[in-house]
Enzyme design. Sequence first.
Site, PDB file in Angstrom:
ATOM      1  N   ARG A   1      -5.700  -8.067  -4.350  1.00  0.00           N
ATOM      2  CA  ARG A   1      -4.977  -7.472  -2.942  1.00  0.00           C
ATOM      3  C   ARG A   1      -5.529  -8.536  -2.355  1.00  0.00           C
ATOM      4  O   ARG A   1      -3.923  -9.158  -1.350  1.00  0.00           O
ATOM      5  CB  ARG A   1      -5.394  -6.061  -2.978  1.00  0.00           C
ATOM      6  CG  ARG A   1      -4.065  -5.386  -2.025  1.00  0.00           C
ATOM      7  CD  ARG A   1      -3.191  -4.045  -2.196  1.00  0.00           C
ATOM      8  NE  ARG A   1      -2.549  -4.203  -1.438  1.00  0.00           N
ATOM      9  CZ  ARG A   1      -2.804  -3.028  -0.351  1.00  0.00           C
ATOM     10  NH1 ARG A   1      -4.597  -2.968   0.063  1.00  0.00           N
ATOM     11  NH2 ARG A   1      -2.243  -2.353   0.701  1.00  0.00           N
TER      12      ARG A   1
ATOM     13  N   TYR B   1      -0.953   0.452 -13.679  1.00  0.00           N
ATOM     14  CA  TYR B   1      -0.240   1.351 -13.105  1.00  0.00           C
ATOM     15  C   TYR B   1       1.140   0.992 -12.966  1.00  0.00           C
ATOM     16  O   TYR B   1       1.505   1.552 -12.297  1.00  0.00           O
ATOM     17  CB  TYR B   1      -0.828   1.689 -11.443  1.00  0.00           C
ATOM     18  CG  TYR B   1      -1.848   1.170 -10.996  1.00  0.00           C
ATOM     19  CD1 TYR B   1      -0.586   0.748 -10.035  1.00  0.00           C
ATOM     20  CD2 TYR B   1      -3.028   1.426 -10.829  1.00  0.00           C
ATOM     21  CE1 TYR B   1      -1.105   0.378  -9.292  1.00  0.00           C
ATOM     22  CE2 TYR B   1      -3.270   0.951  -9.711  1.00  0.00           C
ATOM     23  CZ  TYR B   1      -2.588   0.141  -8.827  1.00  0.00           C
ATOM     24  OH  TYR B   1      -3.389  -0.786  -7.376  1.00  0.00           O
TER      25      TYR B   1
ATOM     26  N   LYS C   1      -2.870  12.451  -0.243  1.00  0.00           N
ATOM     27  CA  LYS C   1      -4.512  12.796  -0.765  1.00  0.00           C
ATOM     28  C   LYS C   1      -5.242  13.896  -0.731  1.00  0.00           C
ATOM     29  O   LYS C   1      -5.158  14.668  -0.375  1.00  0.00           O
ATOM     30  CB  LYS C   1      -4.656  11.662   0.894  1.00  0.00           C
ATOM     31  CG  LYS C   1      -4.679  10.478   0.818  1.00  0.00           C
ATOM     32  CD  LYS C   1      -5.178   9.358   0.638  1.00  0.00           C
ATOM     33  CE  LYS C   1      -5.776   8.911   1.166  1.00  0.00           C
ATOM     34  NZ  LYS C   1      -6.672   7.948   0.712  1.00  0.00           N
TER      35      LYS C   1
ATOM     36  N   CYS D   1     -47.248  33.604  -4.542  1.00  0.00           N
ATOM     37  CA  CYS D   1     -46.345  33.161  -4.206  1.00  0.00           C
ATOM     38  C   CYS D   1     -44.744  33.442  -4.300  1.00  0.00           C
ATOM     39  O   CYS D   1     -43.979  33.687  -4.618  1.00  0.00           O
ATOM     40  CB  CYS D   1     -46.038  31.983  -4.215  1.00  0.00           C
ATOM     41  SG  CYS D   1     -45.375  30.511  -3.217  1.00  0.00           S
TER      42      CYS D   1
ATOM     43  N   GLU E   1       0.490  10.898 -11.126  1.00  0.00           N
ATOM     44  CA  GLU E   1      -0.848  10.388 -11.792  1.00  0.00           C
ATOM     45  C   GLU E   1      -1.814  10.254 -10.930  1.00  0.00           C
ATOM     46  O   GLU E   1      -1.461   9.729  -9.793  1.00  0.00           O
ATOM     47  CB  GLU E   1      -0.303   8.212 -12.683  1.00  0.00           C
ATOM     48  CG  GLU E   1      -0.037   7.338 -11.339  1.00  0.00           C
ATOM     49  CD  GLU E   1       0.437   6.661 -11.507  1.00  0.00           C
ATOM     50  OE1 GLU E   1       0.149   5.239 -11.596  1.00  0.00           O
ATOM     51  OE2 GLU E   1       1.843   6.805 -11.402  1.00  0.00           O
TER      52      GLU E   1
ATOM     53  N   CYS F   1     -46.508  30.183   0.506  1.00  0.00           N
ATOM     54  CA  CYS F   1     -47.637  30.994   0.114  1.00  0.00           C
ATOM     55  C   CYS F   1     -49.530  30.428   0.954  1.00  0.00           C
ATOM     56  O   CYS F   1     -50.396  30.311   0.993  1.00  0.00           O
ATOM     57  CB  CYS F   1     -48.060  31.529  -0.898  1.00  0.00           C
ATOM     58  SG  CYS F   1     -49.027  29.940  -2.148  1.00  0.00           S
TER      59      CYS F   1
ATOM     60  N   LYS G   1      -4.607   8.851  -9.061  1.00  0.00           N
ATOM     61  CA  LYS G   1      -4.832   7.719  -8.035  1.00  0.00           C
ATOM     62  C   LYS G   1      -6.008   7.386  -7.914  1.00  0.00           C
ATOM     63  O   LYS G   1      -6.954   8.153  -7.096  1.00  0.00           O
ATOM     64  CB  LYS G   1      -5.251   7.683  -6.353  1.00  0.00           C
ATOM     65  CG  LYS G   1      -4.762   6.703  -5.539  1.00  0.00           C
ATOM     66  CD  LYS G   1      -3.992   7.334  -4.230  1.00  0.00           C
ATOM     67  CE  LYS G   1      -3.961   5.442  -2.676  1.00  0.00           C
ATOM     68  NZ  LYS G   1      -5.318   5.187  -2.783  1.00  0.00           N
TER      69      LYS G   1
ATOM     70  N   CYS H   1     -48.076  24.778   0.257  1.00  0.00           N
ATOM     71  CA  CYS H   1     -47.029  25.598   0.291  1.00  0.00           C
ATOM     72  C   CYS H   1     -46.328  25.852   1.308  1.00  0.00           C
ATOM     73  O   CYS H   1     -47.278  26.910   2.524  1.00  0.00           O
ATOM     74  CB  CYS H   1     -47.104  26.384  -0.880  1.00  0.00           C
ATOM     75  SG  CYS H   1     -45.744  27.157  -0.594  1.00  0.00           S
TER      76      CYS H   1
ATOM     77  N   GLU I   1      -5.853  -0.978 -11.329  1.00  0.00           N
ATOM     78  CA  GLU I   1      -6.719  -0.512 -10.642  1.00  0.00           C
ATOM     79  C   GLU I   1      -8.550  -0.846 -11.606  1.00  0.00           C
ATOM     80  O   GLU I   1      -8.433  -0.041 -12.687  1.00  0.00           O
ATOM     81  CB  GLU I   1      -6.977   0.748  -9.852  1.00  0.00           C
ATOM     82  CG  GLU I   1      -8.108   1.045  -8.925  1.00  0.00           C
ATOM     83  CD  GLU I   1      -6.968   0.986  -7.817  1.00  0.00           C
ATOM     84  OE1 GLU I   1      -6.041  -0.097  -7.327  1.00  0.00           O
ATOM     85  OE2 GLU I   1      -8.596   1.341  -6.374  1.00  0.00           O
TER      86      GLU I   1
ATOM     87  N   CYS J   1     -46.249  23.858  -5.659  1.00  0.00           N
ATOM     88  CA  CYS J   1     -46.959  24.689  -5.565  1.00  0.00           C
ATOM     89  C   CYS J   1     -47.724  25.163  -6.049  1.00  0.00           C
ATOM     90  O   CYS J   1     -47.200  25.222  -7.828  1.00  0.00           O
ATOM     91  CB  CYS J   1     -46.462  25.489  -5.063  1.00  0.00           C
ATOM     92  SG  CYS J   1     -47.049  27.535  -4.614  1.00  0.00           S
TER      93      CYS J   1
ATOM     94  N   ASP K   1      -9.921   5.661  -7.594  1.00  0.00           N
ATOM     95  CA  ASP K   1     -10.483   4.982  -6.372  1.00  0.00           C
ATOM     96  C   ASP K   1     -11.707   3.467  -6.701  1.00  0.00           C
ATOM     97  O   ASP K   1     -12.485   3.507  -6.915  1.00  0.00           O
ATOM     98  CB  ASP K   1     -11.572   6.117  -5.761  1.00  0.00           C
ATOM     99  CG  ASP K   1     -11.533   6.067  -4.767  1.00  0.00           C
ATOM    100  OD1 ASP K   1     -11.359   4.564  -3.535  1.00  0.00           O
ATOM    101  OD2 ASP K   1     -12.850   6.694  -3.485  1.00  0.00           O
TER     102      ASP K   1
ATOM    103  N   SER L   1       0.491  -1.288  -0.222  1.00  0.00           N
ATOM    104  CA  SER L   1       0.129  -0.610   0.423  1.00  0.00           C
ATOM    105  C   SER L   1       0.759   1.459   0.171  1.00  0.00           C
ATOM    106  O   SER L   1       1.779   0.594   0.034  1.00  0.00           O
ATOM    107  CB  SER L   1      -1.253  -0.068   1.003  1.00  0.00           C
ATOM    108  OG  SER L   1      -0.581   0.307   2.823  1.00  0.00           O
TER     109      SER L   1
HETATM  110  S1  IVH Z   1       1.111   2.512  -7.251  1.00  0.00           S
HETATM  111  C1  IVH Z   1       3.506  -0.216  -4.183  1.00  0.00           C
HETATM  112  N1  IVH Z   1      -0.542   3.524  -8.238  1.00  0.00           N
HETATM  113  O1  IVH Z   1      -3.612   2.635  -4.362  1.00  0.00           O
HETATM  114  C2  IVH Z   1       2.942   0.876  -4.778  1.00  0.00           C
HETATM  115  N2  IVH Z   1      -1.494   2.084  -6.442  1.00  0.00           N
HETATM  116  O2  IVH Z   1      -2.620   2.988  -0.972  1.00  0.00           O
HETATM  117  C3  IVH Z   1       1.831   0.126  -5.296  1.00  0.00           C
HETATM  118  N3  IVH Z   1      -3.910   2.890  -6.449  1.00  0.00           N
HETATM  119  O3  IVH Z   1      -3.806  -0.459  -3.341  1.00  0.00           O
HETATM  120  C4  IVH Z   1       0.537   1.403  -5.662  1.00  0.00           C
HETATM  121  N4  IVH Z   1      -3.906   3.902  -8.214  1.00  0.00           N
HETATM  122  O4  IVH Z   1      -5.127   0.118  -4.745  1.00  0.00           O
HETATM  123  C5  IVH Z   1      -0.768   3.483  -7.729  1.00  0.00           C
HETATM  124  N5  IVH Z   1      -2.182   5.132  -9.982  1.00  0.00           N
HETATM  125  C6  IVH Z   1      -1.291   4.004  -8.929  1.00  0.00           C
HETATM  126  C7  IVH Z   1      -3.311   3.907  -8.282  1.00  0.00           C
HETATM  127  C8  IVH Z   1      -2.800   3.320  -7.249  1.00  0.00           C
HETATM  128  C9  IVH Z   1      -5.143   3.371  -7.089  1.00  0.00           C
HETATM  129  C10 IVH Z   1      -4.051   2.121  -5.290  1.00  0.00           C
HETATM  130  C11 IVH Z   1      -3.823   0.702  -5.190  1.00  0.00           C
HETATM  131  C12 IVH Z   1      -3.235   0.031  -4.334  1.00  0.00           C
HETATM  132  C13 IVH Z   1      -3.768   2.012  -3.430  1.00  0.00           C
HETATM  133  C14 IVH Z   1      -2.413   2.462  -2.098  1.00  0.00           C
END
Ligand code: IVH
Length: 676
Positions: free
Chosen positions: A138, A227, A316, A435, A115, A413, A117, A410, A175, A428, A119, A83
């Site tokens: 994972r 990624y 973040k 009104c 890049e 009014c 991140k 309403c 992802e 209304c 979700d 992570s």
């Molecule tokens: S790189 C060791 N790149 O974020 C680095 N992770 O908190 C590997 N995630 O479980 C992660 N977008 O699922 C990387 N562009 C991105 C990402 C990304 C989403 C997620 C990934 C990982 C989590 C890490």
Amino acid sequence: MAAPNVADRIRELCEGLNHHIHRYHVLDQPEIADGQYDALYDELVRLEQENPDLVIAESPSQRVGGVPLSHFEKVTHQVPMLSLDKCTTEQELSDWMVRCQSRLPESEEISYTCEPKIDGAAVALRYEEGLLSVAATRGDSQTGENVTVNVKTIKAVPLRLTADNLPSAFEVRGEIYIPTDEFHRFNAKALEDGVKPLVNPRNGAAGSLRQLDPKITATRPLTLFCYSLGWSEGDWQPQTHMEVIESFASWGLRTNPLLKQCKDLAECMDYIDKLLSNRSGLGYDIDGVVIKVNSLHQQARLGAVTRKPRWAIAYKYPAEEATTEVLKVEFQVGRTGSITPVARLKPVFVGGATVSNATLHNMDEIQRLDLRVGDRVMIRRAGDVIPQVVSVIASKRPKGTRRITLPKSCPACHNPIVRLDDEVVARCSASHNVCPAQRKQGLKHFVSRLAMDIDGLGDKLVDQFVDMKLIENAADLFRLSHQQIVGLEGKADKSAANLVTSIEASKQTTLAKFIYSLGIREVGEATAANLANHFAEIEAVISADLESLEAVDDVGPIVATRIIEFFADAVNLEVVRKLVSQGVRWPEIQKTSVKPLQGQTWVLTGTLEQLARSEAKKLLLQLGAKVAGSVSAKTHQVVAGPGAGSKLTKASELEIPVMDEAEFIQFLSGYDVDLS
Ligand code: IVH
């Protein structure tokens, strides 16, 4: 034994179909129409049914072949799925960069990549000799679940990769996610079909991967961005993260086009700020930016600590969802009388701001959510969008919650609230001339930025003007004196004078803005602009009949009826005419003539050698044509350059006229367009 040419045909069909899947789902540039794809697919399935021994692993028919599983097998990750460490400020990001540098020789420069991140849900895809062999979640980072049959249903995941430099075996990580518009489409359909909707795109992605029946996964609109590299065997020796991702893309894997190399903190912060301001327009949910050290050699030397690499960090963004409590539900009256339930919430920090209200849209929405006063709810605030209630946390429903019912009258009014059978919105029943709530909302709309744009006249002041009976309608605004304003809503001498000036200045407007400011139901900014261009005079709009209104772009019978109803109201008409006589003015409009290719659909195919394709498209749009990606019976004209394939064939089948590039340029030169 099947005839040898059947095996060849099956291979050819698989290759062709996989090419089109790649064009559509990875590159987002389809080359053929859905119907053509379906015909090829049907042929493949027929041949495979007749010759089951000729089915090959990368056949697109294998994407939904799986039977329901009883459980998922465990998969031990050859390299753990780590992570990321997090930061939320420039200082913390800078600290991380300093730490990276301190672990490497001083003379070595570090370059970074940024890049989005995503979700969604992480997956690891193993390819052996080009074939997708295992897809795993994972899990706890060491051990995940084997979700191969589910992942195979995702068309953006290639079943086979072909490239000269493909490692003999390797693992790509990425992802899985659900694009925002697909998420809404899926949920709308789910509601119609009585299927349980997905809570949010992230849960939807993770939950879809963990379905035991791959047929269910196949219905979910999943896609992925790749990624990083897990590991690889063979001769391929990439040097940088950029190179890894570029190779992935060249092999046919889907990667994020927003990956960018950044040389220092300032460039990374610039990326982070820009992406945050584009967040709501990306088309998918992100929770931040991942910043990585670009050199893989440096990454290897930086290594990892307790499940987190030292060479990457997540910046973040503020969460867009949070939970809070519904304190009460109130009903707001809109400018057209629409009654909108609004949840008053226990204030909560979400999406970078404190939120204490969320719209509930209408009574159907309350029913769908099964919302009661006192409930704990998940709310979402994404970008500038009004905060929404996403779901009720049913497991946390306290005792004594209260059901919500639509009031009979309403709140402003006291006239009856009505709900027509075919409308979701309750209204209304009084007119806006009766009104006060509708009147206030109408005035707020009139003065707003996209309408008359009166600076310094906020909502509270409008409320006060109406409550004190200083104004009743828009025309009254232009009679307000300095004396009447001083002392209201903190308006001192100077700011009252400024307001008088800006009210006066707003008289110089455009016809489009003026029409928009009237607040006619169903007439938004775009329709107002179309009406202005079409009629050029306000009196022409006032006297237009149904037929002439329907001749305006994007005006259908409903909008046309609303416009007629609006001007049929004597009070409205009087206000509009008063506004004009008080000096509201706009520059004269040249009526736009119908564009030469209005109503035509053109298709561009093959390589254009003199004009860039985007340029050719722009010129056609300027002339009023639509430019489509595939040929159908509705196509008027095809422009074909060298290398044109199936579209040209289709055009000749349908007997649609075709011209080459030289003829096209000749054709364009007959119009007033810029060919330089
Ligand atoms: S790189 C060791 N790149 O974020 C680095 N992770 O908190 C590997 N995630 O479980 C992660 N977008 O699922 C990387 N562009 C991105 C990402 C990304 C989403 C997620 C990934 C990982 C989590 C890490």
